[in-house]
Design an enzyme around this catalytic site. Structure first.
Site, PDB file in Angstrom:
ATOM      1  N   GLU A 170      43.409  38.519  38.552  1.00  0.00           N
ATOM      2  CA  GLU A 170      43.269  38.371  39.844  1.00  0.00           C
ATOM      3  C   GLU A 170      44.112  36.813  39.894  1.00  0.00           C
ATOM      4  O   GLU A 170      44.262  35.361  39.477  1.00  0.00           O
ATOM      5  CB  GLU A 170      42.223  37.199  38.591  1.00  0.00           C
ATOM      6  CG  GLU A 170      40.362  37.803  38.978  1.00  0.00           C
ATOM      7  CD  GLU A 170      39.425  36.777  38.332  1.00  0.00           C
ATOM      8  OE1 GLU A 170      39.519  35.516  37.209  1.00  0.00           O
ATOM      9  OE2 GLU A 170      38.584  37.459  38.048  1.00  0.00           O
ATOM     10  N   GLU A 384      35.389  43.512  37.135  1.00  0.00           N
ATOM     11  CA  GLU A 384      34.895  42.428  36.413  1.00  0.00           C
ATOM     12  C   GLU A 384      33.405  41.748  37.007  1.00  0.00           C
ATOM     13  O   GLU A 384      33.735  41.699  38.256  1.00  0.00           O
ATOM     14  CB  GLU A 384      35.462  41.560  35.926  1.00  0.00           C
ATOM     15  CG  GLU A 384      36.353  41.700  35.194  1.00  0.00           C
ATOM     16  CD  GLU A 384      37.707  40.603  35.097  1.00  0.00           C
ATOM     17  OE1 GLU A 384      36.830  39.333  34.400  1.00  0.00           O
ATOM     18  OE2 GLU A 384      38.642  41.102  34.893  1.00  0.00           O
TER      19      GLU A 384
HETATM   20  C1  BGP Z   1      37.347  36.578  35.155  1.00  0.00           C
HETATM   21  C2  BGP Z   1      39.062  36.911  34.229  1.00  0.00           C
HETATM   22  C3  BGP Z   1      38.820  37.330  32.916  1.00  0.00           C
HETATM   23  C4  BGP Z   1      36.808  36.716  32.313  1.00  0.00           C
HETATM   24  C5  BGP Z   1      36.410  36.604  32.941  1.00  0.00           C
HETATM   25  C6  BGP Z   1      35.354  34.844  32.448  1.00  0.00           C
HETATM   26  O1  BGP Z   1      38.252  35.083  35.921  1.00  0.00           O
HETATM   27  O2  BGP Z   1      39.674  37.729  34.659  1.00  0.00           O
HETATM   28  O3  BGP Z   1      39.807  37.235  31.836  1.00  0.00           O
HETATM   29  O4  BGP Z   1      37.947  35.266  31.694  1.00  0.00           O
HETATM   30  O5  BGP Z   1      36.559  35.733  34.165  1.00  0.00           O
HETATM   31  O6  BGP Z   1      35.759  33.881  32.590  1.00  0.00           O
HETATM   32  P1  BGP Z   1      35.537  32.668  31.260  1.00  0.00           P
HETATM   33  O7  BGP Z   1      35.822  33.221  30.048  1.00  0.00           O
HETATM   34  O8  BGP Z   1      36.002  31.653  31.831  1.00  0.00           O
HETATM   35  O9  BGP Z   1      33.847  32.666  31.331  1.00  0.00           O
END
Ligand code: BGP
Length: 503
Positions: A170, A384
Site C-alpha cells: 500500500e 488483503e
Molecule cells: C491495510 C494494511 C494492513 C492492515 C489493514 C487493516 O491498509 O495494509 O497492515 O492494518 O489495512 O487496517 P486497520 O488495522 O487500520 O484496521
C-alpha cells in the site's frame, strides 16, 4: 452480469492469509533487531490508540511454530508475511543481523515443510529508523539505494524456496498517511513531500522488480496496492466525471506507474500546473519503464463515492464557506488538496459501515477486480481483505458470525468476477491471527485465530480458533466450491455438503 453457474476456482488457487511484521512479531528490540520508524512513532503521545505499540504484538516471533501448526490444520495454501528490514539490517544497510535473518529462515522452512507457500512482502511500512535519521527516509534516493540491495540479499538467500514476492505494501497509504496527513511516520503534512517520497518509492519498486527478474526468472513479483474503486453519487454527468477524476487520482496515479512505467496524463498535468509534480529526472523514465510486475496485489476493504467538485457544483458551493473568486486562496487550497478541483467525497446512501466507519461493499470488490484487470490485464492476487470487529472470547469460543458473512459475500463476488473473466490467482484474508491495528490498538480484530491480549500487553497470548477458522477451512477444502450463490452453506443438507467437499 448474471451467471447461472459460477466457474470453479483454478486447481492451484492460493487460499491464504496475510500479516505484517510490525503488527504481529513483537520482539521489537530482541536478538539484535534495529528500531524502525514505527518503534519511534508509536511513542509520540496521541499518535496511536492508548499509546499501543508493537513491542510484544502477538508474539509471532516466539510462537510462529504454533501458528503454523494452526495454518496446517486449517489447510492454508499460502501465508503472506513481511520481513522487518531492520531485523535483518539493523541500520537498513551494512551489517547483517544473523539472528534476525535466521528467524525468517526458520519461518520459511517451517511453512514449506507444512506445504504452505511463503509470500514475502519486502516492505510493510517499518522503515529502519537509521535510514529516516540518516537520509530523511523516502525523501532521499539514498533510501532507494539501500532498499534494492536489501531486497537482492533476500532474493539470493531464499531463491528456490520463495517464489512469490511483494515489493511495497500500500504505497498509496503509507506515503499519504506518512507525508501528507501526519497519521503515520514520519508524521509530515506536506503534499509536495508526499509526491516526492512516492516517486522515490516508485523507483525503488521498479529497480527491485527488475532485479528480481534478472536474478531468477521463476520469481513472481508485484506490489500490493490499497485499491478502492470510485462511484459517482448518481448519474449526473458532473458526478460521473468526478468519479473518473477520483479513480485517476487515487488509483491510476500508482498503478499506471507500476505497469506502464508512466504517470497518468490528467493527474500529472494538473499537478504540474500547480507546481506539485514530483521531481522526475530524465533517467527515471527508463527505470520506471524497465520493469513490469508479474501480478498486481489488491488489498480491498472498501471504495469511495464522489460528486462534482465544489467549484463546479452549485449545491456544494452554497454549503461551503469557500471563496472561489480569490485566486490566491485557491492556489493555497490547491497546494494542500489538489483534488479539490477534481472531486468531492460523498456518503453512499446504499452502504452500511463497520464500527470503525469502513463501508461494507462486497459488490465493490467485483467492481474493483473488474476495473483493475480491465486496465492492466495482469493476474491479480488479493493480498488483503477482511473485517475488523470486537470479538469476544466466551468459554474458549468466539462466534464471529459477522466475519463469516463478510468473507462469504466477498468471496462470492470474487467468484463472480472470475466467472466474468478476471484472472484471480490467490486470495489472502487479512489476517490469520489477530494482530495490531496500526492506529486502533488490539481490540479491532481481524483474525481467524483469536489472541488473548489487551491494549496494555496484558493477557496470556494464547490462541483460540474462532468460528471463522472452521468456516475458512471448509472453503479451502472445497477449493471455494462452498461459496455458492443460491444458498448459504448453512442451508445445505449434509449430503450436499459432502458432495461439495468431494469436488
Ligand atoms: C491495510 C494494511 C494492513 C492492515 C489493514 C487493516 O491498509 O495494509 O497492515 O492494518 O489495512 O487496517 P486497520 O488495522 O487500520 O484496521
Amino acid at each position: 452480469m448474471y451467471h447461472k453457474f459460477l466457474d470453479k476456482f483454478p486447481p492451484q488457487f492460493l487460499w491464504g492469509a496475510a500479516s505484517a511484521a510490525y503488527q504481529c512479531e513483537g520482539a521489537a528490540a530482541e536478538d539484535g533487531k534495529g528500531p524502525s520508524v514505527w518503534d519511534a512513532f508509536c511513542r509520540i503521545p496521541g499518535k496511536t490508540r492508548n499509546g499501543t505499540t508493537g513491542d510484544t504484538a502477538v508474539d509471532f516471533y516466539h510462537r510462529f511454530e504454533e501458528d503454523i501448526a494452526l495454518m496446517k490444520e486449517m489447510g492454508l495454501k499460502a501465508f503472506r508475511f513481511s520481513v522487518s528490514w531492520s531485523r535483518v539490517f539493523p541500520e537498513g544497510e551494512g551489517n547483517i543481523n544473523r539472528k534476525g535473518l535466521e528467524f525468517y529462515d526458520h519461518l520459511i522452512d517451517r511453512l514449506l515443510e507444512n506445504g504452505i507457500e511463503p509470500m514475502v512482502t519486502l516492505y510493510h511500512w517499518d522503515l529502519p529508523l537509521a535510514l529516516q535519521e540518516k537520509y530523511g527516509g523516502w525523501l532521499s534516493r539514498k533510501t532507494a539505494d539501500a532498499f534494492v540491495p536489501y531486497a537482492g540479499f533476500l532474493f539470493a538467500r531464499w531463491r528456490g524456496k520463495v517464489r512469490w514476492w511483494i515489493t511495497f505494501n500500500e504505497q498509496n497509504v503509507f506515503t499519504g498517511l506518512g507525508y501528507r496527513f501526519a497519521a503515520h511516520p514520519p508524521g509530515e503534512k506536506d503534499f509536495r513531500h508526499m509526491m516526492q517520497a512516492n516517486h522515490i518509492v516508485n523507483l525503488a519498486n521498479a529497480r527491485t522488480v527488475r532485479l528480481a527478474h534478472q536474478m531468477d526468472p521463476t520469481f513472481r513479483i508485484g506490489p500490493s496496492f490499497g485499491y478502492g474503486p470510485s462511484y459517482p453519487l448518481n448519474a449526473d454527468p458532473g458526478n460521473v466525471l468526478a468519479a473518473l477524476n477520483a479513480d485517476a487520482f487515487n488509483n491510476d496515479w500508482w498503478l499506471d506507474v507500476y505497469v506502464k512505467g508512466r504517470y497518468p496524463r490528467f493527474v500529472l498535468k494538473h499537478l504540474e500546473r500547480l507546481g506539485l509534480a514530483p521531481d522526475i529526472r530524465e533517467e527515471d523514465y527508463a527505470i520506471l519503464e524497465g520493469a513490469r510486475p508479474d501480478f498486481l496485489g489488491m488489498n480491498y476493504y472498501h471504495g469511495g463515492t464522489v460528486q462534482a467538485n465544489v467549484f463546479e457544483n452549485p449545491q456544494l458551493s452554497k454549503q461551503k464557506t469557500l471563496d472561489t473568486t480569490d485566486p490566491y486562496q485557491m492556489q493555497a487550497d490547491m497546494e494542500e488538496s489538489p483534488e479539490k478541483v477534481m472531486f468531492e467525497t460523498a456518503r453512499n446512501p446504499y452502504l452500511e459501515s463497520t464500527e470503525w466507519g469502513w463501508e461494507i461493499d462486497p459488490k465493490g470488490f467485483r467492481v474493483a477486480l473488474r476495473k483493475m484487470y480491465d486496465r492492466y490485464e495482469l493476474p491479480i492476487i488479493v493480498t488483503e481483505n477482511g473485517i475488523g470487529t470486537m470479538d469476544v472470547l466466551e468459554n474458549g469460543k468466539i462466534h464471529d458470525t459477522q466475519r463469516i458473512e463478510y468473507l462469504r459475500q466477498h468471496l462470492l463476488e470474487m467468484r463472480k468476477a472470475i466467472t466474468d473473466g478476471v484472472e484471480v490467482i490467490g486470495y489472502c484474508a487479512w489476517s490469520f491471527t489477530d494482530l495490531l491495528s496500526w492506529l486502533n490498538g488490539y481490540r479491532k480484530r481481524y483474525g481467524f485465530v483469536y489472541v488473548d491480549r489487551d491494549e496494555q500487553d496484558g493477557g496470556t497470548l494464547n490462541r483460540y480458533r474462532k468460528d471463522s477458522f472452521h468456516w475458512y477451512a471448509d472453503v479451502i477444502r472445497s477449493n471455494g466450491n462452498s461459496i455458492l450463490p443460491e444458498r448459504t452453506i448453512d442451508e445445505l443438507t449434509e449430503q450436499e455438503w459432502k458432495q461439495v467437499c468431494q469436488k
